[in-house]
Design an enzyme around this catalytic site. Structure first.
Site, PDB file in Angstrom:
ATOM      1  N   ASN A 154       2.024  -3.989  -6.187  1.00 43.58           N
ATOM      2  CA  ASN A 154       2.560  -2.786  -6.822  1.00 43.58           C
ATOM      3  C   ASN A 154       4.062  -2.684  -6.581  1.00 43.58           C
ATOM      4  O   ASN A 154       4.655  -3.570  -5.969  1.00 43.58           O
ATOM      5  CB  ASN A 154       1.814  -1.536  -6.336  1.00 43.58           C
ATOM      6  CG  ASN A 154       1.953  -1.362  -4.840  1.00 43.58           C
ATOM      7  OD1 ASN A 154       3.051  -1.156  -4.341  1.00 43.58           O
ATOM      8  ND2 ASN A 154       0.849  -1.480  -4.113  1.00 43.58           N
ATOM      9  N   LYS A 208      -6.724  14.756  -0.811  1.00 48.49           N
ATOM     10  CA  LYS A 208      -6.584  13.580   0.073  1.00 48.49           C
ATOM     11  C   LYS A 208      -6.504  14.015   1.539  1.00 48.49           C
ATOM     12  O   LYS A 208      -7.028  13.345   2.423  1.00 48.49           O
ATOM     13  CB  LYS A 208      -5.348  12.757  -0.314  1.00 48.49           C
ATOM     14  CG  LYS A 208      -5.609  11.948  -1.576  1.00 48.49           C
ATOM     15  CD  LYS A 208      -4.468  11.073  -2.018  1.00 48.49           C
ATOM     16  CE  LYS A 208      -4.917  10.291  -3.259  1.00 48.49           C
ATOM     17  NZ  LYS A 208      -3.858   9.679  -4.016  1.00 48.49           N
TER      18      LYS A 208
HETATM   19  O1  PMT Z   1       8.146   1.889  -0.875  1.00 49.26           O
HETATM   20  P1  PMT Z   1       9.049   2.729  -1.751  1.00 49.26           P
HETATM   21  O2  PMT Z   1       9.596   1.958  -2.926  1.00 49.26           O
HETATM   22  O3  PMT Z   1      10.145   3.448  -0.972  1.00 49.26           O
HETATM   23  O4  PMT Z   1       8.131   3.857  -2.414  1.00 49.26           O
HETATM   24  C1  PMT Z   1       7.604   4.874  -1.606  1.00 49.26           C
HETATM   25  C2  PMT Z   1       6.161   5.200  -2.005  1.00 49.26           C
HETATM   26  C3  PMT Z   1       6.141   5.819  -3.395  1.00 49.26           C
HETATM   27  C4  PMT Z   1       5.290   3.962  -1.964  1.00 49.26           C
HETATM   28  C5  PMT Z   1       5.667   6.242  -0.920  1.00 49.26           C
HETATM   29  O5  PMT Z   1       6.466   7.376  -0.969  1.00 49.26           O
HETATM   30  C6  PMT Z   1       4.217   6.620  -1.151  1.00 49.26           C
HETATM   31  O6  PMT Z   1       3.877   7.485  -1.927  1.00 49.26           O
HETATM   32  N1  PMT Z   1       3.309   5.914  -0.439  1.00 49.26           N
HETATM   33  C7  PMT Z   1       1.851   6.040  -0.596  1.00 49.26           C
HETATM   34  C8  PMT Z   1       1.404   5.199  -1.761  1.00 49.26           C
HETATM   35  C9  PMT Z   1      -0.096   5.280  -1.995  1.00 49.26           C
HETATM   36  O7  PMT Z   1      -0.741   4.290  -1.917  1.00 49.26           O
HETATM   37  O8  PMT Z   1      -0.556   6.495  -2.207  1.00 49.26           O
HETATM   38  P2  PMT Z   1      -2.129   6.828  -2.528  1.00 49.26           P
HETATM   39  O9  PMT Z   1      -2.094   8.234  -3.025  1.00 49.26           O
HETATM   40  O10 PMT Z   1      -2.729   5.772  -3.381  1.00 49.26           O
HETATM   41  O11 PMT Z   1      -2.799   6.747  -1.108  1.00 49.26           O
HETATM   42  C10 PMT Z   1      -2.971   7.884  -0.262  1.00 49.26           C
HETATM   43  C11 PMT Z   1      -2.802   7.504   1.180  1.00 49.26           C
HETATM   44  O12 PMT Z   1      -3.841   6.624   1.581  1.00 49.26           O
HETATM   45  C12 PMT Z   1      -1.505   6.802   1.527  1.00 49.26           C
HETATM   46  O13 PMT Z   1      -1.084   7.288   2.780  1.00 49.26           O
HETATM   47  C13 PMT Z   1      -1.894   5.345   1.603  1.00 49.26           C
HETATM   48  O14 PMT Z   1      -1.071   4.627   2.553  1.00 49.26           O
HETATM   49  C14 PMT Z   1      -3.326   5.437   2.113  1.00 49.26           C
HETATM   50  N2  PMT Z   1      -4.197   4.335   1.688  1.00 49.26           N
HETATM   51  C15 PMT Z   1      -4.476   4.145   0.373  1.00 49.26           C
HETATM   52  C16 PMT Z   1      -5.368   3.153   0.005  1.00 49.26           C
HETATM   53  C17 PMT Z   1      -5.939   2.330   1.007  1.00 49.26           C
HETATM   54  N3  PMT Z   1      -6.792   1.357   0.703  1.00 49.26           N
HETATM   55  N4  PMT Z   1      -5.623   2.533   2.293  1.00 49.26           N
HETATM   56  C18 PMT Z   1      -4.767   3.527   2.646  1.00 49.26           C
HETATM   57  O15 PMT Z   1      -4.491   3.696   3.831  1.00 49.26           O
END
Ligand code: PMT
Length: 406
Positions: free
Chosen positions: A212, A345
């Site tokens: 991604n 979440k």
């Molecule tokens: O890296 P940059 O270019 O600076 O961009 C920053 C960012 C947009 C990546 C960052 O600010 C951000 O939003 N990170 C979380 C991205 C994400 O995967 O979000 P999500 O809504 O899909 O996941 C929710 C949470 O669960 C996150 O804390 C993620 O780390 C965690 N997760 C998700 C899936 C997974 N299999 N395991 C996880 O731990």
């Protein structure tokens, strides 16, 4: 005010590494001055350090006619004095208060914390005299960054190599932080912060992967802000092209499963864990051991129908084993209903705080700034657009408040 690191360089083949050490300190935002022994100048010309630091390089006790008590002014300028590499001879001299050149005189006159990174032949290092001298220094509060093991320039194999430069940087910054702890901006001193950052790459074959747009900037900013506030930081990073913040321990991973394993190692020791990585939700069920060729019928069919399986949710898995007082921070990357989805979440993953950010073309991913809301069970704080570093500080401040029950 900018702090000054005085780097002492003594006569040993590892001197060439001191140039890189100077750069690392500068990258971390410190002013660096260098004092060399006469022997060190046989290995590296002082011009190297003068060019890097843009400061005169101090060598002889009487070299600077404008400063008749050079060792005292150098000692007073230093917020920390790190001798790297430190030979057996110089370690012995400073252990016994012998001050017969500018470097050892400065060491005796210096009241700032002293860090010593020895480097020498294995037999010299293991000699009882050297070990006793290092032990004496340590007893007096000098931080010794132990030599590493390996192939030595003299051809011997064993202990005596200059320690990893990152370890020397960490020890030096920790010595500075000890003094700065009373400044009030070191609220994470003594705390361990774990941060996940960047994307994960889930391989399809040796060439292709599912990934991604995460650049890692947000997570690296959090790691940087945490180390600046005195924390010991473990940064578990997916594949990104960013330099590791100085003083941070980096564990590099590629896939979600590797990131999970690294988190399992680090999480239980942490006081605050921030999961900012954009972990791939899915991975290919099988990984081809050769490049799938679109000209090959079987390979082409496999490429067109990559079967996916779910990756574990790292944040949710870690939060399940959370102990009292530990603070778990997650992110929510959303294109719509940002706060509402973040709240879901927060509950589903049992986090203490979710940083909700809107994502989209040129927003959040890869940018230097970000706009987020801090969502907790008690409410939601909408923050304005700010630099990722400032946002990192706001997140850490909120995490500290949660940890202290506020
Ligand atoms: O890296 P940059 O270019 O600076 O961009 C920053 C960012 C947009 C990546 C960052 O600010 C951000 O939003 N990170 C979380 C991205 C994400 O995967 O979000 P999500 O809504 O899909 O996941 C929710 C949470 O669960 C996150 O804390 C993620 O780390 C965690 N997760 C998700 C899936 C997974 N299999 N395991 C996880 O731990």
């Amino acid at each position: 005010m900018e702090k000054t690191i005085l780097v002492g360089v003594t006569g040993c083949i590892a001197v060439y590494k001191s140039a890189e050490l100077v750069r690392l300190f500068q990258k971390a935002g410190y002013r660096v001055k260098v004092v060399m022994t006469e022997h060190a100048t046989h290995f590296v010309d002082p011009l190297t350090f003068r060019s890097l630091t843009h400061e005169p390089v101090a060598i002889g006790l009487f070299d600077d006619p404008s400063d008749p008590i050079h060792h005292i002014s150098l000692a007073e300028e230093a917020d920390v004095f790190v001798i790297a590499p430190c030979t057996a001879n110089v370690a012995a001299k400073i252990a016994h208060g012998i001050a017969d050149d500018l470097l050892t005189t400065t060491a005796l006159a210096c009241t700032a914390p002293l860090v010593v990174a020895p480097a020498m032949n294995v037999h010299m290092y293991e000699a009882a005299a050297t070990q006793e001298n290092l032990a004496t220094l340590e007893k007096r509060g000098v931080r010794i960054v132990e030599a590493g093991s390996g192939y030595l320039a003299c051809g011997d194999v064993g202990r005596g190599r200059l320690a990893d430069l990152n370890d020397i940087v960490s020890a030096t910054i920790a010595a500075l932080e000890g003094d700065a702890a009373s400044d009030g901006d070191q609220d994470l001193a003594g705390k361990h912060v774990v941060v996940t950052a960047g994307p994960t790459y889930e391989p399809i074959d040796p060439v292709r992967f599912i990934g991604n747009r995460s650049s890692g900037k947000m997570g690296y900013a959090i790691a940087q802000a945490a180390v600046e506030r005195g924390a010991r930081v473990t940064l578990i990073s997916g594949p990104v092209s960013l330099d590791a913040p100085t003083g941070v321990q980096v564990v590099r991973v590629q896939t979600a499963l590797e990131m999970l394993a690294a988190c399992e190692d680090a999480f239980s020791q942490s006081d605050i864990a921030v999961f900012s990585a954009a972990v791939a939700d899915m991975r290919p069920e099988t990984v081809s051991d050769h490049k799938l060729k679109k000209s090959d019928t079987e390979d082409s069919a496999a490429l067109q129908q990559v079967r996916l399986v779910a990756n574990p949710d790292i944040l949710a898995t870690m939060a399940q084993g959370k102990r009292a007082g530990q603070v778990v921070v997650g992110f929510a990357a959303e294109t719509n209903d940002v706060v509402e989805n973040a709240r879901k979440k927060l509950e589903a993953k049992r986090a203490d705080l979710i940083v909700a950010n809107r994502i989209g073309e040129g927003v959040a991913f890869g940018t230097d700034d970000n706009q987020a809301s801090l969502v907790t069970p008690d409410g939601c704080e909408d923050l304005p657009l700010m630099s990722k570093h400032d946002l990192a500080d706001r997140i850490l401040t909120r995490a500290v408040e949660i940890g202290s029950g506020c």
